[in-house]
Design a protein around this motif. Structure first.
Motif: not given
Length: 127
Positions: A51, A55-56, A58-59, A65, A69
């Motif tokens: 995380i 940056p490429d 995601r969960e 997620r 968030d």
């Protein structure tokens, strides 16, 4: 119904004594230590690394997620430890009932899930 469950959980305390009961056995404790190491620490640390530093990526888990968030890394930890606590409670109730299958199943499942996700996360981080 909830009162009955609380009585069983209180009754499970006797199994945590080193001198007896299923939960007092070294295998029971070792499995929970393994579950804590793999699911409670390894999975969380590698997920946080993804995380924060990738940056490429995601969960993939929608619930995780959503939690991340909404609450950031603390949401991840809260969700993971809530699952850990619920499975520990299930295991202790089963131990209080001397049900070996359901006493040992939660830490085994958490250990397998934790190991898989930790290794998978490391592979993603390496590239």
């Amino acid at each position: 119904m909830a009162s009955d469950a609380m009585k069983r959980l209180r009754g499970a305390r006797k199994y945590l004594a080193p001198d007896g009961g299923l939960a007092g056995s070294s295998n029971f404790v070792r499995l929970w230590v393994l579950a804590l190491a793999t699911y409670g620490v390894g999975d969380i640390v590698t997920t946080i690394a993804i995380i924060e530093h990738s940056p490429d990526l995601r969960e993939a888990n929608a619930l995780v997620r959503l939690s991340v968030d909404a609450f950031g890394i603390y949401g991840l930890a809260l969700l993971k430890y809530a699952v850990f606590g619920i499975t520990l409670a299930i295991s202790l109730v089963a131990a209080a009932d001397d049900d070996e299958f359901f006493a040992y199943l939660p830490p085994v499942v958490l250990s397998l899930v934790g190991t898989f996700t930790m290794v998978y996360n490391v592979r993603l981080l390496i590239g």
